[in-house]
Design a protein around this motif. Structure first.
Motif, PDB file in Angstrom:
ATOM      1  N   UNK A  79       0.849  -1.209   0.000  1.00  7.86           N
ATOM      2  CA  UNK A  79       0.000   0.000   0.000  1.00  7.86           C
ATOM      3  C   UNK A  79       0.873   1.243   0.000  1.00  7.86           C
ATOM      4  N   UNK A  80       1.943   1.230   0.776  1.00  5.95           N
ATOM      5  CA  UNK A  80       2.854   2.385   0.803  1.00  5.95           C
ATOM      6  C   UNK A  80       3.534   2.554  -0.551  1.00  5.95           C
ATOM      7  N   UNK A  81       3.952   1.466  -1.161  1.00 11.88           N
ATOM      8  CA  UNK A  81       4.586   1.519  -2.475  1.00 11.88           C
ATOM      9  C   UNK A  81       3.611   2.064  -3.518  1.00 11.88           C
ATOM     10  N   UNK A  82       2.358   1.646  -3.422  1.00 12.36           N
ATOM     11  CA  UNK A  82       1.334   2.161  -4.328  1.00 12.36           C
ATOM     12  C   UNK A  82       1.186   3.671  -4.159  1.00 12.36           C
TER      13      UNK A  82
ATOM     14  N   UNK B 161       3.339   5.705  -3.208  1.00 17.66           N
ATOM     15  CA  UNK B 161       4.546   6.368  -3.709  1.00 17.66           C
ATOM     16  C   UNK B 161       4.614   6.367  -5.233  1.00 17.66           C
ATOM     17  N   UNK B 162       3.682   5.680  -5.883  1.00 20.06           N
ATOM     18  CA  UNK B 162       3.620   5.691  -7.334  1.00 20.06           C
ATOM     19  C   UNK B 162       4.371   4.570  -8.024  1.00 20.06           C
ATOM     20  N   UNK B 163       4.821   3.570  -7.289  1.00 27.29           N
ATOM     21  CA  UNK B 163       5.535   2.451  -7.908  1.00 27.29           C
ATOM     22  C   UNK B 163       4.533   1.472  -8.505  1.00 27.29           C
ATOM     23  N   UNK B 164       4.875   0.930  -9.672  1.00 23.04           N
ATOM     24  CA  UNK B 164       3.970   0.000 -10.345  1.00 23.04           C
ATOM     25  C   UNK B 164       4.644  -1.314 -10.726  1.00 23.04           C
ATOM     26  N   UNK B 165       5.941  -1.303 -10.970  1.00 21.95           N
ATOM     27  CA  UNK B 165       6.642  -2.508 -11.425  1.00 21.95           C
ATOM     28  C   UNK B 165       7.688  -2.930 -10.381  1.00 21.95           C
ATOM     29  N   UNK B 166       7.590  -4.187  -9.943  1.00 22.34           N
ATOM     30  CA  UNK B 166       8.452  -4.697  -8.869  1.00 22.34           C
ATOM     31  C   UNK B 166       9.402  -5.758  -9.416  1.00 22.34           C
ATOM     32  N   UNK B 167      10.669  -5.644  -9.057  1.00 19.65           N
ATOM     33  CA  UNK B 167      11.616  -6.746  -9.228  1.00 19.65           C
ATOM     34  C   UNK B 167      11.730  -7.425  -7.867  1.00 19.65           C
ATOM     35  N   UNK B 168      11.300  -8.674  -7.783  1.00 21.07           N
ATOM     36  CA  UNK B 168      11.225  -9.389  -6.510  1.00 21.07           C
ATOM     37  C   UNK B 168      12.369 -10.401  -6.418  1.00 21.07           C
TER      38      UNK B 168
ATOM     39  N   UNK C 157      -2.993  -3.939  -5.502  1.00 27.11           N
ATOM     40  CA  UNK C 157      -2.496  -2.577  -5.303  1.00 27.11           C
ATOM     41  C   UNK C 157      -1.993  -1.963  -6.613  1.00 27.11           C
ATOM     42  N   UNK C 158      -2.482  -2.509  -7.731  1.00 25.67           N
ATOM     43  CA  UNK C 158      -2.144  -1.954  -9.027  1.00 25.67           C
ATOM     44  C   UNK C 158      -0.691  -2.139  -9.408  1.00 25.67           C
ATOM     45  N   UNK C 159      -0.056  -3.192  -8.884  1.00 25.82           N
ATOM     46  CA  UNK C 159       1.361  -3.410  -9.121  1.00 25.82           C
ATOM     47  C   UNK C 159       1.576  -4.724  -9.867  1.00 25.82           C
ATOM     48  N   UNK C 160       2.715  -4.810 -10.563  1.00 24.61           N
ATOM     49  CA  UNK C 160       3.050  -5.993 -11.345  1.00 24.61           C
ATOM     50  C   UNK C 160       4.460  -6.454 -10.987  1.00 24.61           C
ATOM     51  N   UNK C 161       4.610  -7.745 -10.765  1.00 21.57           N
ATOM     52  CA  UNK C 161       5.936  -8.317 -10.523  1.00 21.57           C
ATOM     53  C   UNK C 161       6.550  -8.631 -11.886  1.00 21.57           C
ATOM     54  N   UNK C 162       7.540  -7.821 -12.285  1.00 20.73           N
ATOM     55  CA  UNK C 162       8.135  -7.969 -13.620  1.00 20.73           C
ATOM     56  C   UNK C 162       9.385  -8.848 -13.605  1.00 20.73           C
ATOM     57  N   UNK C 163       9.872  -9.139 -12.416  1.00 19.60           N
ATOM     58  CA  UNK C 163      11.029 -10.042 -12.271  1.00 19.60           C
ATOM     59  C   UNK C 163      10.880 -10.760 -10.946  1.00 19.60           C
TER      60      UNK C 163
END
Length: 340
Positions: free
Chosen positions: A151-154, A156-163, A185-191
């Motif tokens: 939620x905090x990352x959202x 802050x405007x982050x959308x693409x995550x490298x996990x 949270x509108x985010x995508x794990x891209x890695x």
């Protein structure tokens, strides 16, 4: 649920009193022998020392009615040594209660506590070990941890995550929860890749992650690997945004994370934090906060053994705020903080 927790109180009350119940003495408090498994030497000794400070502060700040003795065992953050320590505390030192501070050690202690029929209270968001009798945990729920951070990352405007997650119990749990919740949270794990602990060179993995062009790197592991990974990532991508669920606040190199955010289990109790600072001449640290709250809760339950356990937990004046029950898991919400 009430019956299970009532069993906790009865068990602790009996072991606390022992044979002294037959020959009571005036002004004699019951004594509880509490075994604690911590890394007091080795690479992560600073974590154990922070926890010792938290345990030690209970007697001074809380001034509990219950008399108790802490018996420490140094496991050096080694699974093999932790197994030896748990056995020694139970079989040799005859402790009445067992406290552990990591998911790894809690999982090791679970069978031994169940077999010995003594209460084990671990600090772990992984509650799988609480399936065994006599085992309890006090920590935020694993999904709640990830949800608060996402939620905090959202925001802050982050959308693409490298996990990038360590191939161990907690890392695997975080990976599962991020992949399950990111879309909410509108985010995508891209890695998404795992790594093994013990390496000193993660550059190939980090170069692959950088090619996915993430907005933020979510790295889940503990020191020293978190420090190694962060340093090597910043060599590759100096402006990389990096977060983790807790690791920044237990690193021995906090300067590396200055200005970066992650979860913390710190306290919003300003009176408590001021008193801690006056005692130790430093800010309240994560591991000190968790160990203080863990021991304080055990002693609160013992002090109120004639009251309903659910009520005692819900009314516990925890430095983390309101506590809730989920089976044998005692929960509270973490907070997001920036490393100063």
């Amino acid at each position: 649920m009430k019956k299970v927790l009532l069993g906790l109180v009865i068990a602790l009350s009996l072991v606390a009193c022992g044979d002294k119940a037959e020959t009571p003495k005036e002004n004699t408090k019951p004594v509880v022998k509490i075994g604690v498994v911590l890394p007091l030497t080795g690479a992560n000794s600073y974590m154990g020392k922070q926890m010792q400070e938290g345990y030690g502060f209970v007697r001074e700040y809380l001034n509990p009615d219950i008399d108790y003795e802490l018996v420490y065992f140094d496991d050096q953050q080694s699974s093999a040594k932790a197994a030896v320590g748990v056995k020694k505390l139970i079989d040799v030192d005859k402790v009445d209660v067992l406290l552990t501070g990591t998911s790894q050690t809690a999982a090791i202690a679970a069978d031994a506590a169940q077999n010995a029929k003594i209460i084990h209270l671990g600090m772990s968001s992984d509650n799988r070990f609480t399936e065994k009798d006599y085992n309890y945990t006090m920590a935020p729920a694993a999904q709640d941890e990830t949800a608060v951070l996402l939620k905090h990352m959202q925001d802050m405007g982050y959308r693409k995550i490298a996990l990038l997650t360590a191939n161990e119990m907690y890392g695997n749990l975080v990976e599962e929860n991020v992949n399950k919740l990111a879309e909410n949270y509108g985010m995508q794990v891209v890695f998404n890749e795992k790594f093994n602990l013990g390496s000193t060179d993660y550059r190939i993995l980090l170069h692959k992650a950088a090619q996915a062009n993430p907005d933020i790197y979510f790295i889940e592991t503990w020191p020293p690997e978190i420090d190694i990974l962060t340093k090597q990532l910043l060599e590759i991508s100096p402006n990389a945004k990096i977060t983790s669920q807790y690791a920044f606040f237990i690193s021995s190199n906090p300067e590396l994370y200055k200005g970066r955010f992650c979860l913390n289990v710190g306290s919003n109790d300003e009176v408590f934090k001021k008193a801690f600072y006056q005692k130790y001449s430093k800010k309240l640290e994560q591991m000190s906060a968790t160990s203080y709250a863990q021991l304080a809760l055990i002693l609160d339950i013992l002090s109120n053994k004639d009251k309903d356990i659910n009520e005692t937990i819900e009314n516990n004046k925890s430095i983390f705020g309101k506590l809730t029950l989920d089976g044998r898991s005692i929960r509270y919400l973490p907070i997001v903080e920036v490393v100063e």
